[in-house]
Scaffold this motif. Structure first.
Motif, PDB file in Angstrom:
ATOM      1  N   SER A 186      13.943   1.251   8.441  1.00 40.36           N
ATOM      2  CA  SER A 186      12.991   1.370   9.551  1.00 40.36           C
ATOM      3  C   SER A 186      11.626   0.864   9.095  1.00 40.36           C
ATOM      4  CB  SER A 186      12.874   2.826  10.006  1.00 40.36           C
ATOM      5  OG  SER A 186      14.112   3.307  10.489  1.00 40.36           O
ATOM      6  N   SER A 187      10.893   0.240  10.008  1.00 43.88           N
ATOM      7  CA  SER A 187       9.544  -0.224   9.688  1.00 43.88           C
ATOM      8  C   SER A 187       8.527   0.634  10.445  1.00 43.88           C
ATOM      9  CB  SER A 187       9.373  -1.698  10.074  1.00 43.88           C
ATOM     10  OG  SER A 187       8.972  -1.823  11.429  1.00 43.88           O
ATOM     11  N   PRO A 188       7.254   0.578  10.050  1.00 45.20           N
ATOM     12  CA  PRO A 188       6.227   1.322  10.794  1.00 45.20           C
ATOM     13  C   PRO A 188       5.763   0.582  12.046  1.00 45.20           C
ATOM     14  CG  PRO A 188       5.246   0.276   8.883  1.00 45.20           C
ATOM     15  CD  PRO A 188       6.722  -0.011   8.819  1.00 45.20           C
ATOM     16  N   ALA A 189       6.401  -0.560  12.362  1.00 53.93           N
ATOM     17  CA  ALA A 189       5.995  -1.360  13.515  1.00 53.93           C
ATOM     18  C   ALA A 189       6.884  -1.057  14.720  1.00 53.93           C
ATOM     19  CB  ALA A 189       6.039  -2.844  13.173  1.00 53.93           C
ATOM     20  N   GLY A 190       6.780   0.137  15.247  1.00 50.82           N
ATOM     21  CA  GLY A 190       7.492   0.506  16.465  1.00 50.82           C
ATOM     22  C   GLY A 190       8.994   0.466  16.313  1.00 50.82           C
ATOM     23  N   ASN A 191       9.665  -0.265  17.231  1.00 45.61           N
ATOM     24  CA  ASN A 191      11.136  -0.302  17.251  1.00 45.61           C
ATOM     25  C   ASN A 191      11.708  -1.376  16.324  1.00 45.61           C
ATOM     26  OD1 ASN A 191      10.296  -2.521  18.813  1.00 45.61           O
ATOM     27  ND2 ASN A 191      12.168  -2.504  20.018  1.00 45.61           N
ATOM     28  N   LEU A 192      10.874  -2.004  15.515  1.00 49.41           N
ATOM     29  CA  LEU A 192      11.331  -3.083  14.650  1.00 49.41           C
ATOM     30  C   LEU A 192      11.943  -2.530  13.368  1.00 49.41           C
ATOM     31  CD1 LEU A 192      11.315  -6.238  14.407  1.00 49.41           C
ATOM     32  CD2 LEU A 192       9.288  -5.948  12.970  1.00 49.41           C
TER      33      LEU A 192
ATOM     34  N   LEU B 167      -0.324  -1.403   8.112  1.00 47.00           N
ATOM     35  CA  LEU B 167       0.869  -2.241   8.151  1.00 47.00           C
ATOM     36  C   LEU B 167       0.837  -3.287   7.040  1.00 47.00           C
ATOM     37  CD1 LEU B 167       1.221  -2.791  12.001  1.00 47.00           C
ATOM     38  CD2 LEU B 167       2.823  -1.570  10.539  1.00 47.00           C
ATOM     39  N   MET B 168      -0.343  -3.847   6.784  1.00 52.33           N
ATOM     40  CA  MET B 168      -0.471  -4.842   5.728  1.00 52.33           C
ATOM     41  C   MET B 168      -0.078  -4.243   4.379  1.00 52.33           C
ATOM     42  SD  MET B 168      -3.826  -7.054   4.575  1.00 52.33           S
ATOM     43  CE  MET B 168      -4.779  -5.558   4.232  1.00 52.33           C
ATOM     44  N   ARG B 169      -0.528  -3.032   4.102  1.00 53.92           N
ATOM     45  CA  ARG B 169      -0.189  -2.384   2.832  1.00 53.92           C
ATOM     46  C   ARG B 169       1.308  -2.090   2.760  1.00 53.92           C
ATOM     47  NH1 ARG B 169      -5.414  -0.241   3.711  1.00 53.92           N
ATOM     48  NH2 ARG B 169      -4.627   1.517   4.928  1.00 53.92           N
ATOM     49  N   TRP B 170       1.918  -1.696   3.889  1.00 49.60           N
ATOM     50  CA  TRP B 170       3.350  -1.399   3.883  1.00 49.60           C
ATOM     51  C   TRP B 170       4.156  -2.657   3.566  1.00 49.60           C
ATOM     52  CZ3 TRP B 170       7.961  -2.710   6.146  1.00 49.60           C
ATOM     53  CH2 TRP B 170       9.014  -1.795   6.012  1.00 49.60           C
TER      54      TRP B 170
ATOM     55  N   HIS C 158       3.145  -5.251   2.029  1.00 52.88           N
ATOM     56  CA  HIS C 158       2.857  -5.645   0.649  1.00 52.88           C
ATOM     57  C   HIS C 158       3.668  -4.816  -0.338  1.00 52.88           C
ATOM     58  CE1 HIS C 158       0.705  -5.195  -3.212  1.00 52.88           C
ATOM     59  NE2 HIS C 158       0.496  -6.491  -3.077  1.00 52.88           N
ATOM     60  N   ASP C 159       3.605  -3.501  -0.175  1.00 53.95           N
ATOM     61  CA  ASP C 159       4.277  -2.616  -1.129  1.00 53.95           C
ATOM     62  C   ASP C 159       5.795  -2.730  -1.047  1.00 53.95           C
ATOM     63  OD1 ASP C 159       1.753  -1.785  -1.804  1.00 53.95           O
ATOM     64  OD2 ASP C 159       1.857   0.105  -0.698  1.00 53.95           O
ATOM     65  N   CYS C 160       6.305  -2.948   0.160  1.00 58.28           N
ATOM     66  CA  CYS C 160       7.759  -2.917   0.347  1.00 58.28           C
ATOM     67  C   CYS C 160       8.437  -4.278   0.202  1.00 58.28           C
ATOM     68  CB  CYS C 160       8.091  -2.327   1.717  1.00 58.28           C
ATOM     69  SG  CYS C 160       7.614  -0.588   1.887  1.00 58.28           S
ATOM     70  N   LEU C 161       7.798  -5.333   0.714  1.00 58.70           N
ATOM     71  CA  LEU C 161       8.461  -6.635   0.733  1.00 58.70           C
ATOM     72  C   LEU C 161       7.703  -7.721  -0.018  1.00 58.70           C
ATOM     73  CD1 LEU C 161       9.709  -6.695   4.436  1.00 58.70           C
ATOM     74  CD2 LEU C 161      11.048  -6.199   2.401  1.00 58.70           C
ATOM     75  N   GLY C 162       6.548  -7.403  -0.551  1.00 58.34           N
ATOM     76  CA  GLY C 162       5.819  -8.373  -1.358  1.00 58.34           C
ATOM     77  C   GLY C 162       4.909  -9.312  -0.598  1.00 58.34           C
ATOM     78  N   PHE C 163       4.638  -9.050   0.681  1.00 62.24           N
ATOM     79  CA  PHE C 163       3.704  -9.881   1.430  1.00 62.24           C
ATOM     80  C   PHE C 163       2.277  -9.674   0.920  1.00 62.24           C
ATOM     81  CE2 PHE C 163       7.268  -9.978   4.291  1.00 62.24           C
ATOM     82  CZ  PHE C 163       7.133 -11.132   5.054  1.00 62.24           C
ATOM     83  N   HIS C 164       1.454 -10.722   1.007  1.00 65.66           N
ATOM     84  CA  HIS C 164       0.054 -10.578   0.643  1.00 65.66           C
ATOM     85  C   HIS C 164      -0.825 -11.231   1.712  1.00 65.66           C
ATOM     86  CE1 HIS C 164       1.261 -14.477  -1.155  1.00 65.66           C
ATOM     87  NE2 HIS C 164       0.056 -14.862  -0.796  1.00 65.66           N
TER      88      HIS C 164
END
Length: 371
Positions: free
Chosen positions: A122-128, A176-179, A181-187
């Protein structure tokens, strides 16, 4: 990072039985059937154009659709992003250790073409939700459990997914940006020089009523994952037809608002989509009458009258240009839409185009309300 994403495998939609999304993707946008699965109350059809793959989950089965999650969502929407990872089991355990919900623990699927392992987070972006997929050694056209569907070559209007835009609640982008980053490596990917990651890029509407805050995120170096864009309304300046607020209300919360599909020839693709019956947003008339706009379009090697007729937006300078055209919503609920985008050296999103899109969506919303 707990589970670095290596590649976007597909984008999944959840729609009720009978909704013609799959047919529309074929007829209007040139996607071709790739593979199908019909079982347990679900019809799952994968469609492809170039490297862009959409998975349409149709129906309401007793269990979960393969490689995804039944969101039990009230409106049709894009509900899942599937990413290729090195080790799905290890990725799921690492994300669970960070406190992420893993509603579908690692599952292995095998058929005569090979095997794959996946987990859904589950992501913190609603139903996504996000699917973490490991399919080393699989040699089929899509995924184990799906039957290949023969199809003719498509028109080639779309080559790959350029970016994914999430509609977010106000002030939620930093979290969301931190999530991601921490979970999938996005920057953070700056959209303007010296941009503060916590503030993103603020684009106010020319009318002074409304505006967007955009924060772009880039996947780890060497991955084949599209840019992720977080879009939220500016606090204190929302308008009655605010497009992000309307999406949040109609979608029942945050979610995937639109997908930017890259096209190598935007005028050809736009002509094809419109000719097939696709509905495109009409930019404000004043957009093409801006001082210097005709010169800018000519400098990019395009015909001003053609872009104006097709509704294609163009922004850029110094030999680097960005061209975009946007569809109306694919659903009656007026939520998710598509974008066609062509880059001539440009890497950002063009503030002039963002403002024009904002005004186009606002004007379309006003027309719908008046109808």
């Amino acid at each position: 990072m707990a589970a670095p994403a290596r590649r976007l495998c597909h984008i999944a939609f959840h729609v009720p039985a009978g909704l013609p999304l799959a047919q529309d993707l074929q007829r209007l946008f040139g996607f071709q059937p790739l593979a199908v699965r019909e079982a347990d109350g679900w019809r799952q059809l994968a469609l492809r154009s170039g490297d862009a793959v959409f998975l349409v989950n149709e129906g309401a089965g007793s269990g979960e659709p393969l490689y995804g999650l039944d969101p039990h969502h009230a409106v049709p929407s894009a509900t899942n992003l599937c990413f290729d990872v090195a080790d799905a089991g290890a990725a799921a355990r690492a994300l669970a250790a960070l406190g992420c919900s893993v509603p579908v623990p690692p599952v292995s699927i095998r058929d005569e073409q090979g095997a794959a392992t996946y987990a859904v987070v589950s992501s913190p972006a609603g139903n996504l939700s996000l699917t973490l997929l490991e399919r080393t050694g699989f040699c089929g056209p899509f995924l184990p459990g799906f039957r290949p569907v023969p199809s003719a070559p498509g028109p080639g209007w779309v080559s790959h997914v350029d970016h994914l835009t999430l509609a977010c609640t106000p002030s939620s982008s930093p979290k969301l940006m931190r999530w991601f980053h921490d979970c999938l490596g996005f920057h953070h990917l700056p959209l303007s020089p010296g941009e503060d990651p916590e503030l993103g890029l603020e684009v106010a509407a020319e009318s002074g009523r409304g505006g967007l805050r955009l924060t772009a995120l880039q996947a780890p170096t060497g991955s084949a994952v599209p840019t992720l864009v977080l879009a939220e309304s500016l606090l204190g300046v929302t308008s009655p037809q605010d497009q992000v607020e309307q999406f949040l209300a109609r979608n029942g919360g945050p979610g995937l608002q639109h997908v930017g599909l890259y096209t190598p020839n935007i005028t050809e693709a736009t002509e094809g989509v419109a000719g097939a019956g696709g509905q495109l947003l009409t930019p404000p008339e004043a957009y093409y009458q801006q001082p210097g706009k005709e010169k800018q379009i000519l400098a990019a090697g395009h015909e001003p009258s053609l872009l104006a007729r097709q509704g294609v937006l163009l922004d850029g300078d110094r030999g680097k240009f960005l061209l975009q055209v946007f569809t109306k919503s694919l659903f009656a609920e007026d939520t998710f839409f598509l974008e066609l985008i062509q880059r001539q050296g440009a890497t950002g999103f063009g503030q002039g185009n963002i403002r024009a899109l904002w005004q186009s969506v606002q004007e379309q919303a006003a027309r719908v309300q008046e109808a």
